[in-house]
Design a protein around this motif. Structure first.
Motif, PDB file in Angstrom:
ATOM      1  N   GLU A  57       0.891  -1.296  -0.013  1.00  0.00           N
ATOM      2  CA  GLU A  57      -0.223  -0.127  -0.077  1.00  0.00           C
ATOM      3  C   GLU A  57       0.837   1.411  -0.094  1.00  0.00           C
ATOM      4  OE1 GLU A  57      -3.202   2.490  -0.142  1.00  0.00           O
ATOM      5  OE2 GLU A  57      -3.144   0.171  -0.293  1.00  0.00           O
ATOM      6  N   GLU A  58       1.935   1.312   0.810  1.00  0.00           N
ATOM      7  CA  GLU A  58       2.856   2.522   0.763  1.00  0.00           C
ATOM      8  C   GLU A  58       3.490   2.678  -0.457  1.00  0.00           C
ATOM      9  OE1 GLU A  58       5.413   1.412   4.180  1.00  0.00           O
ATOM     10  OE2 GLU A  58       4.085   1.950   5.660  1.00  0.00           O
ATOM     11  N   LYS A  59       3.851   1.625  -1.202  1.00  0.00           N
ATOM     12  CA  LYS A  59       4.500   1.589  -2.634  1.00  0.00           C
ATOM     13  C   LYS A  59       3.350   2.111  -3.598  1.00  0.00           C
ATOM     14  CE  LYS A  59       7.951  -2.042  -1.974  1.00  0.00           C
ATOM     15  NZ  LYS A  59       8.508  -3.263  -2.711  1.00  0.00           N
ATOM     16  N   LEU A  60       2.074   1.584  -3.364  1.00  0.00           N
ATOM     17  CA  LEU A  60       1.357   2.321  -4.143  1.00  0.00           C
ATOM     18  C   LEU A  60       1.056   3.908  -4.071  1.00  0.00           C
ATOM     19  CD1 LEU A  60      -0.981   1.568  -6.655  1.00  0.00           C
ATOM     20  CD2 LEU A  60      -2.527   0.953  -4.369  1.00  0.00           C
ATOM     21  N   VAL A  61       0.884   4.335  -2.916  1.00  0.00           N
ATOM     22  CA  VAL A  61       0.782   5.525  -2.786  1.00  0.00           C
ATOM     23  C   VAL A  61       1.968   6.567  -3.170  1.00  0.00           C
ATOM     24  CG1 VAL A  61       0.616   7.548  -0.870  1.00  0.00           C
ATOM     25  CG2 VAL A  61      -0.740   5.333  -0.531  1.00  0.00           C
ATOM     26  N   LEU A  62       3.056   6.085  -3.051  1.00  0.00           N
ATOM     27  CA  LEU A  62       4.336   6.721  -3.503  1.00  0.00           C
ATOM     28  C   LEU A  62       4.235   6.621  -4.840  1.00  0.00           C
ATOM     29  CD1 LEU A  62       6.889   5.438  -1.143  1.00  0.00           C
ATOM     30  CD2 LEU A  62       5.949   7.599  -1.410  1.00  0.00           C
TER      31      LEU A  62
END
Length: 218
Positions: free
Chosen positions: A200-205
């Motif tokens: 999820e963090e990678k998707l946001v970035l």
């Protein structure tokens, strides 16, 4: 697909069928690019996009987007060379791998001995990487070609049980157990909440980076 949530490395001797395994899963093809029948994944895993390219000498990279329930993941598959001259290069791909598929030819016992070497080396470098042992070329056995060691399968099962590695017997020619292998890897990955949080963090970035790129072009 600039991001990779689930990094998978394929390990094993040259000619054991690593590339065929990846091509069967990613492209539904085997050698002559003819689609095969009866390859069915789990209903709740949906393939959204595919991309493959030559990464560097001796290594091929494929990226595949999968949808697991409401979670979108990018799976990156590194198909490493199996010859000894590329061993040092292969080790560089261990870092960050969440899963490793260690392949051996079901008809050749010496390839299983080398597979055990890959498992030992991988765990010494990336101890948190999950290992999946993959017997390839089952279609040869089905066609009547016997293994050069009649006790090979029993030896492999004992080894898998003793090392806590999951064993899959596959055929890239027919597609048998290929999807099941990758589905198991995906299921193991999403069962870990930490992996989902990182994805999820990678998707946001990634979305922020796309917005900055679009603004720069406007």
């Amino acid at each position: 697909m600039n991001r990779v949530d689930l990094k998978i490395v394929l390990l094993g001797n040259a000619t054991v069928g690593k590339t065929s395994l990846m091509e069967r899963y990613v492209h539904d093809t085997f050698n002559d690019s003819r689609p095969y029948q009866n390859m069915e994944g789990r209903d709740h895993i949906q393939i959204n996009a595919v991309k493959i390219m030559l990464q560097t000498i001796g290594t091929v990279f494929a990226a595949k987007r999968v949808q697991v329930n409401d979670v979108s993941l990018v799976m990156g598959i590194w198909d490493t060379a199996g010859s000894e001259k590329y061993d040092a290069m292969t080790r560089t791909y261990y870092r960050g791998a969440k899963a490793a598929i260690v392949c051996y030819d079901i008809t050749k016992s010496n390839t299983f001995q080398k597979a055990k070497y890959w498992v030992r080396e991988l765990r010494s470098i990336e101890e948190n990487c999950k290992v999946y042992l993959c017997a390839t070329k089952k279609d040869l056995c089905d066609a009547g070609l016997a293994s050069d060691n009649p006790d090979l399968h029993n030896a492999v099962e004992r080894y898998a049980n003793g090392t806590q590695t999951k064993l899959f017997v596959t055929s890239s020619k027919t597609g048998e157990n290929v999807v099941e292998l990758f589905d198991e890897i995906i299921q193991d990955f999403v069962s870990n909440p930490e992996n989902l949080q990182q994805a999820e963090e990678k998707l946001v970035l990634s979305r922020k980076s796309e917005r900055r790129y679009c603004c720069a072009l406007s």
